[in-house]
Design a protein around this motif. Sequence first.
Motif, PDB file in Angstrom:
ATOM      1  N   LYS A  46       0.843  -1.199   0.000  1.00 22.92           N
ATOM      2  CA  LYS A  46       0.000   0.000   0.000  1.00 22.92           C
ATOM      3  C   LYS A  46       0.878   1.248   0.000  1.00 22.92           C
ATOM      4  O   LYS A  46       0.594   2.217  -0.703  1.00 22.92           O
ATOM      5  N   GLN A  47       1.959   1.210   0.768  1.00 19.93           N
ATOM      6  CA  GLN A  47       2.910   2.326   0.821  1.00 19.93           C
ATOM      7  C   GLN A  47       3.546   2.556  -0.553  1.00 19.93           C
ATOM      8  O   GLN A  47       3.704   3.701  -0.978  1.00 19.93           O
ATOM      9  N   ARG A  49       2.266   1.886  -3.481  1.00 19.78           N
ATOM     10  CA  ARG A  49       1.242   2.518  -4.335  1.00 19.78           C
ATOM     11  C   ARG A  49       1.064   3.987  -3.988  1.00 19.78           C
ATOM     12  O   ARG A  49       1.021   4.851  -4.859  1.00 19.78           O
ATOM     13  N   SER A  50       0.941   4.290  -2.689  1.00 19.38           N
ATOM     14  CA  SER A  50       0.690   5.675  -2.283  1.00 19.38           C
ATOM     15  C   SER A  50       1.880   6.585  -2.574  1.00 19.38           C
ATOM     16  O   SER A  50       1.715   7.789  -2.741  1.00 19.38           O
ATOM     17  N   ASN A  51       3.089   6.019  -2.666  1.00 24.97           N
ATOM     18  CA  ASN A  51       4.274   6.803  -3.005  1.00 24.97           C
ATOM     19  C   ASN A  51       4.543   6.837  -4.508  1.00 24.97           C
ATOM     20  O   ASN A  51       5.552   7.378  -4.952  1.00 24.97           O
TER      21      ASN A  51
END
Length: 158
Positions: A46-47, A49-51
Amino acid sequence: MTVDPEHNVSLKLLLMRHGDAEAHASLDSERTLSSGGRETVALRAKQLRSNGYQIDYLVSSPYVRTLETASIIAEKVGIKEVLISEALTPGREPDEAITALEPICNRDNIVMAVLHQPLISRLIEYLSEVDQPISTADIAVIEAPVLAKGCCRLICML
Protein backbone atom coordinates in the motif's frame (compact mmCIF):
# COMPACT_ATOMS: atom_id res chain seq x y z
CA MET A 1 31.19 1.17 -18.20
CA THR A 2 30.58 4.67 -19.57
CA VAL A 3 27.78 6.85 -18.28
CA ASP A 4 26.45 9.76 -20.32
CA PRO A 5 26.57 12.71 -17.86
CA GLU A 6 24.05 14.63 -19.98
CA HIS A 7 21.43 11.94 -19.40
CA ASN A 8 20.34 12.30 -15.77
CA VAL A 9 17.62 9.64 -15.78
CA SER A 10 18.48 6.89 -13.34
CA LEU A 11 17.32 3.42 -12.69
CA LYS A 12 15.49 2.73 -9.45
CA LEU A 13 16.07 -0.49 -7.54
CA LEU A 14 13.87 -1.38 -4.58
CA LEU A 15 15.48 -3.98 -2.33
CA MET A 16 12.98 -5.57 0.03
CA ARG A 17 13.69 -7.95 2.86
CA HIS A 18 10.99 -10.62 3.08
CA GLY A 19 8.25 -10.29 5.68
CA ASP A 20 8.48 -11.81 9.15
CA ALA A 21 8.62 -15.60 8.87
CA GLU A 22 7.71 -18.51 11.07
CA ALA A 23 10.65 -19.58 13.23
CA HIS A 24 10.76 -23.23 12.25
CA ALA A 25 10.52 -25.47 9.20
CA SER A 26 12.31 -28.65 8.19
CA LEU A 27 14.49 -26.54 5.87
CA ASP A 28 15.25 -22.82 6.11
CA SER A 29 14.11 -22.41 2.50
CA GLU A 30 10.64 -23.72 3.47
CA ARG A 31 9.88 -21.21 6.22
CA THR A 32 6.59 -19.42 5.54
CA LEU A 33 5.48 -15.91 6.43
CA SER A 34 3.81 -15.43 9.79
CA SER A 35 0.34 -13.87 9.79
CA GLY A 36 1.92 -10.62 11.04
CA GLY A 37 4.48 -10.86 8.25
CA ARG A 38 1.73 -11.10 5.63
CA GLU A 39 -0.05 -8.08 7.13
CA THR A 40 3.12 -5.98 7.17
CA VAL A 41 3.95 -6.88 3.56
CA ALA A 42 0.43 -5.86 2.51
CA LEU A 43 0.96 -2.50 4.26
CA ARG A 44 4.29 -2.07 2.44
CA ALA A 45 2.51 -2.72 -0.88
CA LYS A 46 0.00 0.00 0.00
CA GLN A 47 2.91 2.33 0.82
CA LEU A 48 4.49 1.60 -2.57
CA ARG A 49 1.24 2.52 -4.34
CA SER A 50 0.69 5.68 -2.28
CA ASN A 51 4.27 6.80 -3.00
CA GLY A 52 3.74 6.31 -6.74
CA TYR A 53 6.13 3.42 -7.33
CA GLN A 54 5.05 1.59 -10.48
CA ILE A 55 7.17 -1.53 -10.50
CA ASP A 56 8.23 -2.80 -13.91
CA TYR A 57 9.88 -6.02 -12.74
CA LEU A 58 9.56 -8.00 -9.52
CA VAL A 59 12.18 -10.66 -8.83
CA SER A 60 12.42 -12.95 -5.81
CA SER A 61 14.60 -15.54 -4.19
CA PRO A 62 13.05 -19.01 -4.59
CA TYR A 63 12.65 -19.47 -0.82
CA VAL A 64 9.03 -19.78 0.34
CA ARG A 65 8.98 -16.65 2.51
CA THR A 66 10.35 -14.45 -0.27
CA LEU A 67 7.98 -15.93 -2.84
CA GLU A 68 5.05 -15.28 -0.49
CA THR A 69 6.27 -11.71 0.05
CA ALA A 70 6.65 -11.14 -3.70
CA SER A 71 3.21 -12.65 -4.38
CA ILE A 72 1.53 -10.26 -1.94
CA ILE A 73 3.35 -7.28 -3.46
CA ALA A 74 2.50 -8.45 -7.00
CA GLU A 75 -1.18 -8.84 -6.18
CA LYS A 76 -1.45 -5.46 -4.46
CA VAL A 77 0.47 -3.41 -7.05
CA GLY A 78 -0.71 -5.21 -10.19
CA ILE A 79 2.37 -7.15 -11.27
CA LYS A 80 1.46 -10.19 -13.37
CA GLU A 81 4.70 -12.16 -13.12
CA VAL A 82 7.28 -12.70 -10.41
CA LEU A 83 10.72 -13.63 -11.72
CA ILE A 84 12.76 -16.04 -9.61
CA SER A 85 16.52 -15.97 -9.12
CA GLU A 86 18.80 -18.27 -7.13
CA ALA A 87 21.25 -15.33 -7.02
CA LEU A 88 19.03 -13.70 -4.36
CA THR A 89 19.36 -16.48 -1.75
CA PRO A 90 21.04 -15.76 1.62
CA GLY A 91 24.51 -17.16 0.94
CA ARG A 92 25.08 -15.37 -2.37
CA GLU A 93 27.49 -12.51 -2.99
CA PRO A 94 26.42 -8.98 -4.01
CA ASP A 95 28.11 -9.27 -7.42
CA GLU A 96 26.07 -12.43 -8.15
CA ALA A 97 22.84 -10.58 -7.33
CA ILE A 98 23.88 -7.64 -9.54
CA THR A 99 24.69 -9.97 -12.43
CA ALA A 100 21.19 -11.48 -12.12
CA LEU A 101 19.46 -8.08 -11.87
CA GLU A 102 21.42 -6.19 -14.56
CA PRO A 103 19.43 -7.48 -17.56
CA ILE A 104 16.20 -5.99 -16.18
CA CYS A 105 17.68 -2.86 -14.55
CA ASN A 106 17.49 -0.25 -17.27
CA ARG A 107 17.04 3.49 -17.07
CA ASP A 108 13.44 4.51 -16.55
CA ASN A 109 12.67 1.10 -14.97
CA ILE A 110 11.69 0.38 -11.41
CA VAL A 111 12.88 -3.06 -10.38
CA MET A 112 12.01 -4.63 -7.04
CA ALA A 113 13.96 -7.56 -5.61
CA VAL A 114 12.80 -9.55 -2.58
CA LEU A 115 15.66 -11.18 -0.74
CA HIS A 116 17.23 -12.14 2.59
CA GLN A 117 19.78 -11.23 5.19
CA PRO A 118 22.74 -11.15 5.06
CA LEU A 119 22.70 -10.55 1.30
CA ILE A 120 20.39 -7.53 1.36
CA SER A 121 22.55 -5.56 3.82
CA ARG A 122 25.70 -6.50 1.95
CA LEU A 123 24.12 -5.52 -1.38
CA ILE A 124 22.95 -2.12 -0.11
CA GLU A 125 26.43 -1.40 1.23
CA TYR A 126 28.11 -2.69 -1.96
CA LEU A 127 25.97 -0.45 -4.18
CA SER A 128 25.70 2.70 -2.03
CA GLU A 129 28.60 2.44 0.43
CA VAL A 130 26.05 2.94 3.23
CA ASP A 131 25.84 0.47 6.11
CA GLN A 132 22.05 0.50 6.49
CA PRO A 133 20.23 -1.69 9.05
CA ILE A 134 17.21 -3.40 7.49
CA SER A 135 14.39 -5.22 9.25
CA THR A 136 11.88 -7.67 7.84
CA ALA A 137 9.58 -6.09 5.22
CA ASP A 138 11.76 -2.96 4.96
CA ILE A 139 12.46 -1.58 1.50
CA ALA A 140 15.64 0.24 0.49
CA VAL A 141 15.10 2.62 -2.44
CA ILE A 142 18.28 2.90 -4.49
CA GLU A 143 18.87 5.15 -7.49
CA ALA A 144 21.80 5.16 -9.90
CA PRO A 145 22.90 5.87 -13.44
CA VAL A 146 24.24 2.29 -13.54
CA LEU A 147 24.06 -0.74 -11.29
CA ALA A 148 27.65 -0.98 -10.03
CA LYS A 149 29.72 -0.97 -6.87
CA GLY A 150 29.65 2.42 -5.15
CA CYS A 151 27.74 4.11 -8.01
CA CYS A 152 24.33 4.10 -6.35
CA ARG A 153 22.58 6.34 -3.87
CA LEU A 154 20.36 5.12 -1.07
CA ILE A 155 17.37 7.48 -1.45
CA CYS A 156 15.22 6.34 1.46
CA MET A 157 13.91 3.43 3.46
CA LEU A 158 10.23 2.45 3.36
